[in-house]
Structures are given as C-alpha cells and as structure tokens.
Design an enzyme around this catalytic site. Sequence first.
Site, PDB file in Angstrom:
ATOM      1  N   ASP A  33      77.369 -26.305  60.834  1.00  0.00           N
ATOM      2  CA  ASP A  33      77.212 -27.417  61.791  1.00  0.00           C
ATOM      3  C   ASP A  33      76.554 -28.611  61.092  1.00  0.00           C
ATOM      4  O   ASP A  33      76.157 -28.522  59.929  1.00  0.00           O
ATOM      5  CB  ASP A  33      76.408 -26.967  63.030  1.00  0.00           C
ATOM      6  CG  ASP A  33      74.970 -26.576  62.698  1.00  0.00           C
ATOM      7  OD1 ASP A  33      74.263 -27.389  62.060  1.00  0.00           O
ATOM      8  OD2 ASP A  33      74.532 -25.473  63.082  1.00  0.00           O
ATOM      9  N   HIS A  72      77.673 -22.795  52.693  1.00  0.00           N
ATOM     10  CA  HIS A  72      78.858 -22.131  53.260  1.00  0.00           C
ATOM     11  C   HIS A  72      79.871 -23.122  53.826  1.00  0.00           C
ATOM     12  O   HIS A  72      80.733 -22.736  54.622  1.00  0.00           O
ATOM     13  CB  HIS A  72      78.438 -21.112  54.331  1.00  0.00           C
ATOM     14  CG  HIS A  72      77.735 -19.915  53.759  1.00  0.00           C
ATOM     15  ND1 HIS A  72      76.977 -19.051  54.520  1.00  0.00           N
ATOM     16  CD2 HIS A  72      77.684 -19.431  52.475  1.00  0.00           C
ATOM     17  CE1 HIS A  72      76.485 -18.092  53.732  1.00  0.00           C
ATOM     18  NE2 HIS A  72      76.898 -18.306  52.504  1.00  0.00           N
TER      19      HIS A  72
END
Length: 241
Positions: A101, A116
């Site tokens: 996010d 990631h």
Amino acid sequence: MSLPYRSIVVLTGAGISAESGIQTFRAADGLWENHRIEEVATPEGFAANPVLVHNFYNQRRYQLLQNHIRPNPAHTALAKLEYACSQRPDHEFLLVTQNVDNLHERAGSEHLVHMHGELLKMRCMVTELVFDIRDSINVDTVCQCCQQPGNLRPHIVWFGEIPLAMNQITAALQRCDLFLAIGTSGQVYPAAGFNDIARQHGAHTVELNLQTTTAPFDQHIRGPASQVVPQFVDSLINHTS
Ligand code: BJW
C-alpha cells in the site's frame, strides 16, 4: 535534543495498516480474501491464471484507493521519527516496508523502500520498465512501452522472487543501532531474518505487535500499532541524555 540512537531501520508489515482498514495476510483460515497463496502470489499462479491474478490485484488496488483508507497514527509517527533524524547531523533512518500500500508515503515518509513491490505500480515483463497505475490491468491491456497486450503484471514480489532493494537494506541493517519490526508475523523471508542481521551487528532490536511472538528481539512491546508506535517514537524523540 539528541536521539538515543544514531542509525535506525524500521521494518513494517501488514499489522501497521490493519487499523487503516487493510486486511492482514495470515488470517486463521490461511486464505487471502478467499484465495490460496499459490493461486495469487506466485509466478506459477500468474502463469496458470493471469485473469484471476489481475482481478485479485485490481480489487486490492481499488480498495486502497477508497476514501476511508487512510494512514493511521502509526504511519504518521514513523514519518515524524524520520523527520527527527533528518534534523540531527550524522543520524540516518530507513523505513523498509513489506506492504504494497502507499500509506507510509501518504503519512509523509520519504526515505522508504517497498521490498515487496507496490500496488499502484505495474511492470512490463519484457522491458522491466515500471509504470504508475490507478486503474485495472487485464490480459488485454496494451503496454505503454512495447505497445503489446499481455506483457503487464502487478509490480509485486511474489513467492520465489527476489525482494527489491536487498543490497540497500542489508547495508542499513549492518550499520544500524536500533531495529524496529512493527506489525509483521515474521513468517516470510528474507524479512523474517532482518532481526538476526541487526542483532549480530550490535543493534538493539524491538518488536511492536498486537500479539506475543517468540522471536528473539531484545524488547517486545504489545499493543495496536496506532497506540504503541506513537508512544515509542515520542519516547525516542523526548529522550534526554
Ligand atoms: C498488528 C495489528 C495491529 C495485526 N497492530 N500489529 C522455507 C524456509 C524459509 C524460507 C522459504 C522456505 N520456502 C520458501 C522460502 C522463501 C519464501 C518464504 O519466506 N516463504 C515462507 C512462507 C516460508 N520467501 C520468498 O519467496 C521471498 N523471496 C526470497 O526469499 O527470495 C530469495 C532471495 C532473498 C534475498 C536475497 C536473494 C534471494 C519473497 C517473498 C514475497 C512475499 N510476498 C508477499 C505477497 C506480496 C503481494 C501482496 O501483497 O499480494 O508479501 S507474501 C505476504 O507476506 C506479503 C507480506 O508483505 C508478507 C509478510 O506478511 P506480514 O506483513 O508479516 O503480514 P501477516 O499477516 O503475516 O502478519 C501481520 C502481523 O501484524 C501479525 O503478527 C499480527 O499480530 C500483527 N497485527 N494487527 C500491530 N493493529
């Protein structure tokens, strides 16, 4: 006022975004939003069913862009800690997030790496170029670099792939004197091994998590990130030597 540490590395996981309304990964049923991990978070899963995987990430991207998904006080506190370090000579700070996010950036963090990947980015599998994206991608989406359909994938590190910025992260872990792990279950490597690297190089290591874990940190602080992270950051910034 001085900080008690000169070089700080912070690792965050899904738990820091939980109170912002984003679901964590390892729920009791072992499923992510009704999918098996192998289906949606491996290169093999993507090769077998790109439509399913695109839909999964399209849905998560759509969720992230909803108005009610906002940074919480834990994200804000880490931006404040970064700023405090930047105001002091010879201090350094690196935020390493496993989260895909954008809540750290929205809270004001600047010196961070998304090990990631990022939900709001896509990558061309032919050229490896990375582009911003806010809408959906599907197997028919034409890539803006090679003008071909079918070459785009989410800019996400799946199982079996090498996480991003590992050299930068490893170097920072080896010279830090404080390592914080916030809201991560410590089940996914290499991030799960960061505590060991930092400790072996002499850092004080602290875990801040809702639940008790048996991981060998020097200090464990239990509680919701939105409460314990601001308290901990304030204790560092208000420290008097
Ligand atoms: C709160 C809270 C609140 C809740 N307040 N806290 C066998 C042994 C060892 C390793 C391997 C092995 N077999 C395979 C491997 C390697 C593999 C791996 O680790 N597998 C394990 C499952 C065993 N790893 C990889 O494949 C990685 N690559 C790799 O190793 O390459 C080799 C290499 C490395 C380095 C250099 C050179 C080569 C890649 C891993 C990619 C992970 N990708 C994912 C998916 C991203 C896409 C997506 O988002 O869809 O990343 S997996 C998923 O897990 C996601 C997360 O970033 C990651 C970590 O999860 P996280 O953040 O810890 O979340 P949860 O849900 O597990 O935990 C939440 C925590 O928050 C809990 O503790 C709660 O208590 C807490 N919490 N509310 C505070 N309010």
